[in-house]
Write a protein that holds these residues in place. Structure first.
Motif, short mmCIF file in Angstrom:
data_model
loop_
_atom_site.label_atom_id
_atom_site.label_comp_id
_atom_site.label_asym_id
_atom_site.label_seq_id
_atom_site.Cartn_x
_atom_site.Cartn_y
_atom_site.Cartn_z
N SER A 46 13.68 33.92 23.96
CA SER A 46 12.87 35.12 24.13
C SER A 46 11.75 34.89 25.14
O SER A 46 11.39 35.80 25.91
CB SER A 46 12.27 35.55 22.79
N THR A 47 11.21 33.69 25.15
CA THR A 47 10.16 33.35 26.12
C THR A 47 10.70 33.45 27.53
O THR A 47 10.06 34.02 28.42
CB THR A 47 9.63 31.93 25.85
N VAL A 48 11.89 32.88 27.76
CA VAL A 48 12.50 32.94 29.09
C VAL A 48 12.78 34.39 29.48
O VAL A 48 12.55 34.80 30.62
CB VAL A 48 13.79 32.10 29.13
N MET A 75 10.43 40.26 21.13
CA MET A 75 9.98 40.74 22.43
C MET A 75 8.72 41.60 22.37
O MET A 75 7.87 41.52 23.27
CB MET A 75 11.10 41.50 23.16
N PRO A 76 8.52 42.45 21.34
CA PRO A 76 7.26 43.21 21.27
C PRO A 76 6.04 42.31 21.23
O PRO A 76 5.00 42.62 21.82
CB PRO A 76 7.41 44.02 19.98
N ARG A 77 6.15 41.17 20.54
CA ARG A 77 5.04 40.22 20.48
C ARG A 77 4.76 39.61 21.85
O ARG A 77 3.60 39.41 22.23
CB ARG A 77 5.36 39.12 19.48
N PHE A 78 5.81 39.29 22.58
CA PHE A 78 5.62 38.71 23.91
C PHE A 78 4.80 39.65 24.78
O PHE A 78 3.86 39.22 25.48
CB PHE A 78 6.97 38.43 24.58
N PHE A 79 5.14 40.93 24.76
CA PHE A 79 4.48 41.89 25.64
C PHE A 79 3.22 42.51 25.03
O PHE A 79 2.59 43.37 25.65
CB PHE A 79 5.45 42.99 26.04
N LYS A 96 17.93 60.04 20.75
CA LYS A 96 17.73 59.10 21.85
C LYS A 96 16.38 58.41 21.68
O LYS A 96 15.45 58.95 21.07
CB LYS A 96 17.81 59.80 23.20
N PHE A 97 16.30 57.19 22.17
CA PHE A 97 15.11 56.37 21.99
C PHE A 97 14.28 56.34 23.27
O PHE A 97 14.81 56.08 24.36
CB PHE A 97 15.51 54.94 21.62
N ILE A 98 13.00 56.61 23.12
CA ILE A 98 12.07 56.48 24.24
C ILE A 98 11.41 55.10 24.11
O ILE A 98 10.66 54.87 23.16
CB ILE A 98 10.99 57.58 24.22
N PRO A 99 11.70 54.17 25.01
CA PRO A 99 11.19 52.81 24.85
C PRO A 99 9.69 52.73 25.06
O PRO A 99 9.07 53.63 25.63
CB PRO A 99 11.94 52.03 25.94
N VAL A 100 9.12 51.63 24.60
CA VAL A 100 7.70 51.35 24.81
C VAL A 100 7.56 50.59 26.12
O VAL A 100 8.36 49.69 26.42
CB VAL A 100 7.11 50.53 23.66
N GLU A 101 6.56 50.94 26.92
CA GLU A 101 6.35 50.25 28.20
C GLU A 101 5.22 49.22 28.08
O GLU A 101 4.20 49.47 27.43
CB GLU A 101 6.04 51.25 29.31
N SER A 102 5.43 48.09 28.72
CA SER A 102 4.41 47.04 28.74
C SER A 102 3.31 47.42 29.73
O SER A 102 3.37 48.47 30.39
CB SER A 102 5.04 45.71 29.15
N GLU A 103 2.32 46.55 29.86
CA GLU A 103 1.20 46.80 30.77
C GLU A 103 1.66 47.01 32.21
O GLU A 103 1.08 47.79 32.95
CB GLU A 103 0.21 45.64 30.72
N THR A 104 2.73 46.32 32.61
CA THR A 104 3.19 46.42 34.00
C THR A 104 4.34 47.42 34.16
O THR A 104 4.89 47.55 35.25
CB THR A 104 3.63 45.05 34.53
N GLY A 105 4.72 48.08 33.07
CA GLY A 105 5.75 49.11 33.17
C GLY A 105 7.15 48.66 32.82
O GLY A 105 8.12 49.34 33.17
N GLY A 255 -1.38 38.12 22.56
CA GLY A 255 -0.68 39.30 23.04
C GLY A 255 -0.82 39.58 24.52
O GLY A 255 -0.57 40.70 24.97
N ASN A 256 -1.21 38.56 25.30
CA ASN A 256 -1.35 38.79 26.75
C ASN A 256 -0.52 37.79 27.56
O ASN A 256 -0.94 37.32 28.62
CB ASN A 256 -2.83 38.74 27.18
N ALA A 257 0.68 37.47 27.06
CA ALA A 257 1.57 36.54 27.77
C ALA A 257 1.96 37.08 29.14
O ALA A 257 2.10 36.31 30.10
CB ALA A 257 2.82 36.27 26.93
N GLU A 258 2.14 38.39 29.22
CA GLU A 258 2.52 39.01 30.50
C GLU A 258 1.46 38.71 31.57
O GLU A 258 1.78 38.31 32.69
CB GLU A 258 2.68 40.51 30.29
N GLU A 259 0.20 38.88 31.20
CA GLU A 259 -0.90 38.61 32.13
C GLU A 259 -0.95 37.13 32.51
O GLU A 259 -1.17 36.78 33.66
CB GLU A 259 -2.22 39.02 31.49
#
Length: 286
Positions: A46-48, A75-79, A96-105, A255-259
């Motif tokens: 999941s990290t990769v 994956m929600p935790r990663f982002f 239909k499912f509307i996905p959640v977007e991360s900080e970068t989209g 919760g800021n792995a993306e950054e």
């Protein structure tokens, strides 16, 4: 031959009379699908997935992530979006499912974004899990994506088999760690992928080393064997060696792995190795 036939892992092994089982999303168009896999849990699959999604997005691509590890979604935790929920929008007799977007989209869909409490266990049998997973892939509003990354469940079980046979996967990234026991288990998945005619891009060795804070020496913790030796045993190209990075672990907890990934050079090698392997592939989903 249809457009989806050219990108299908079963292309060449079926006939005009056989029923096509390849699924395509109803609400969007995806150019390339990359499955991130491992024969064993806890190796950093999941990290990769999260790092690759972040780096692809940084490179200007539109990216989605399907968290296919239904019983262990992370994956929600990663982002850092685990406190948000995807929208289930009725459409006639379907939803239909509307996905959640991360900080970068980055568009993310995960079972943990569809249930009320992320800590509730999923006590379902295989057929139910397969049905939910298929629905998450087919009925999510992905829009126009350059890449969909699938965080696969570990092992060679029914769920992994279903995804590999029914989804037009462009390429597979294997994830391993330095221990011989782990490499042996990953080898089983490599063999499975080969039998299913999957395009395996290579292997990423996670937790490969730690870097000395005083002299910058790379110290191998789990094995004296090099990552290249482990990759040769698997019969795969070595895409990257990833370090044990405590700062990254702390960013995950906050919760800021993306950054963190965007501001670190530790994962440039990973992105460059995988990106190069993807560009070699001509298995593009139309």
């Amino acid at each position: 031959m249809s457009d989806k036939c050219s990108s299908c892992s079963q292309n060449g092994s079926c006939t005009k009379e056989s029923k096509c089982t390849v699924m395509l999303p109803k609400h969007g168009k995806i150019k390339k699908i990359i499955a991130v896999m491992s024969g064993k849990g806890g190796v950093g699959k999941s990290t990769v997935t999260g790092i690759l999604a972040t780096k692809l997005r940084e490179a200007g691509h539109s990216v989605g992530v399907l968290d296919a590890d239904i019983t262990g979604p992370s994956m929600p935790r990663f982002f850092g979006i685990n406190d948000k929920r995807a929208i289930m929008q009725p459409e006639g007799e379907e939803v239909k499912f509307i996905p959640v977007e991360s900080e970068t989209g980055i568009k993310v869909i995960s079972l943990n974004l569809l249930i009320q409490n992320e800590e509730d266990p999923v006590i379902w049998r295989g057929p139910v899990i397969n049905g939910v997973l298929n629905q998450m892939y087919v009925d999510t509003v992905w829009g126009e994506l350059d890449y969909l990354l699938i965080d696969m469940p570990p092992g060679t079980g029914d769920i992994a088999l279903t995804i590999m046979q029914s989804t037009p996967i462009t390429g597979v990234v294997m994830v391993s760690t330095p221990q011989d026991m782990v490499t042996m288990i990953v080898k089983k998945l490599v063999t499975m992928a080969s039998k299913l005619n999957m395009n395996t891009l290579g292997v990423v060795e996670n937790m490969s080393y730690v870097t000395c804070g005083k002299c910058d020496e790379r110290i191998r913790v789990f094995s004296k064997k090099s990552a290249k030796e482990q990759a040769e045993y698997l019969g795969l190209e070595l895409l990257s060696e990833m370090p044990i990075d405590l700062d990254f672990v702390e960013s995950l907890e906050k919760g800021n792995a993306e950054e963190y990934v965007l501001n670190s050079h530790n994962y440039d090698e990973l992105f460059e190795g995988v990106n190069k392997a993807i560009n070699k592939s001509v298995n593009i989903i139309k």
